[in-house]
Design a protein around this motif. Structure first.
Motif, short mmCIF file in Angstrom:
data_model
loop_
_atom_site.label_atom_id
_atom_site.label_comp_id
_atom_site.label_asym_id
_atom_site.label_seq_id
_atom_site.Cartn_x
_atom_site.Cartn_y
_atom_site.Cartn_z
N ASN A 1 -28.70 0.58 9.10
CA ASN A 1 -27.46 -0.07 9.50
C ASN A 1 -26.65 -0.55 8.30
N LYS B 1 -25.74 -5.86 14.66
CA LYS B 1 -26.99 -5.10 14.89
C LYS B 1 -28.04 -5.50 13.85
N ILE B 2 -27.60 -5.67 12.62
CA ILE B 2 -28.52 -6.11 11.56
C ILE B 2 -29.07 -7.48 11.90
N GLU C 1 -15.55 -2.53 14.29
CA GLU C 1 -16.60 -1.57 13.98
C GLU C 1 -17.61 -2.15 12.98
N GLU D 1 -31.55 -7.36 14.73
CA GLU D 1 -32.82 -6.73 14.32
C GLU D 1 -33.73 -7.72 13.61
N ILE E 1 -34.79 -0.05 9.88
CA ILE E 1 -33.64 -0.15 10.79
C ILE E 1 -32.51 -0.94 10.15
N ILE E 2 -32.84 -2.01 9.47
CA ILE E 2 -31.81 -2.80 8.79
C ILE E 2 -31.16 -1.96 7.69
N GLU F 1 -19.66 -5.08 14.50
CA GLU F 1 -20.71 -4.59 15.41
C GLU F 1 -21.95 -4.15 14.63
N ILE F 2 -21.76 -3.48 13.51
CA ILE F 2 -22.90 -3.05 12.69
C ILE F 2 -23.61 -4.28 12.12
N SER G 1 -24.98 2.41 6.77
CA SER G 1 -23.86 2.79 7.63
C SER G 1 -22.67 1.86 7.41
N PHE G 2 -22.94 0.57 7.32
CA PHE G 2 -21.90 -0.43 7.06
C PHE G 2 -21.16 -0.10 5.75
#
Length: 190
Positions: A168, A148-149, A141, A152, A164-165, A144-145, A171-172
């Motif tokens: 994420n 994504k960073i 999990e 991006e 967006i970074i 994956e985050i 969230s991380f």
């Protein structure tokens, strides 16, 4: 071991010092530990940075000295280091897989909501008693985050990139807090 502490001011300097390719973003970077090429003269060297560092150690073995403590890397360990904290990697650290490191500049988050709440994540503190040990699902999990960073900032940077970074990254950190809470509840029950 060197007596002086090497201070790293930014992402570009970190990449240069550890022989990594030129960074794709000036304030955020994710790289694989196996891509680090640490010169022998820096073995057991003490460092400090103007950067936050999060390191996922999945197949890495060895010890990291952080403040006055030694973190013994085990599979699925996540380590958090805040700016201006002293750390050193021992010469016996070895990577056999896709262990990764995320760096982000303290200025990158300064004017954001995360900039005002980052101190609430106590795992960046020297006082944190231990690294975060993750289950396979938790590792997946968080990785994956992180990816994504990385994706991006590797695209063309535009007016949405930072937001967006930051989303994420926040969230991380929130998931990391959840997993730390789980770890301490589990330890308490034991």
């Amino acid at each position: 071991m060197q007596n002086n502490i090497i201070h790293i001011k930014n992402i570009t300097e970190a990449h240069r010092l550890f022989n990594l390719p030129t960074p794709k973003h000036p304030q955020v970077s994710i790289f694989r530990h196996k891509d680090l090429h640490i010169k022998e003269e820096y073995s057991d060297q003490m460092f400090t940075m103007d950067l936050y560092m999060i390191a996922m150690k999945d197949t890495l073995s060895g010890k990291l000295k952080y403040g006055r403590k030694l973190y013994d890397f085990q599979e699925g360990t996540l380590v958090f280091i805040a700016p201006h904290q002293v750390f050193s990697g021992a010469s016996d650290i070895e990577s056999k897989g896709d262990d990764w490191v995320m760096l982000f500049d303290e200025n990158f988050i300064r004017m954001s909501e995360l900039g005002t709440t980052i101190d609430d994540y106590h795992f960046f503190s020297y006082d944190a008693d231990e690294a975060l040990h993750l289950s396979d699902d938790e590792k997946k999990e968080l990785t994956e985050i992180a990816m994504k960073i990385e994706k991006e900032y590797q695209q063309h940077i535009d007016k949405h990139t930072q937001e967006i970074i930051l989303i994420n990254l926040e969230s991380f950190l929130k998931y990391s807090q959840r997993f730390y809470d789980r770890q301490f509840i589990t330890r308490k029950k034991l």
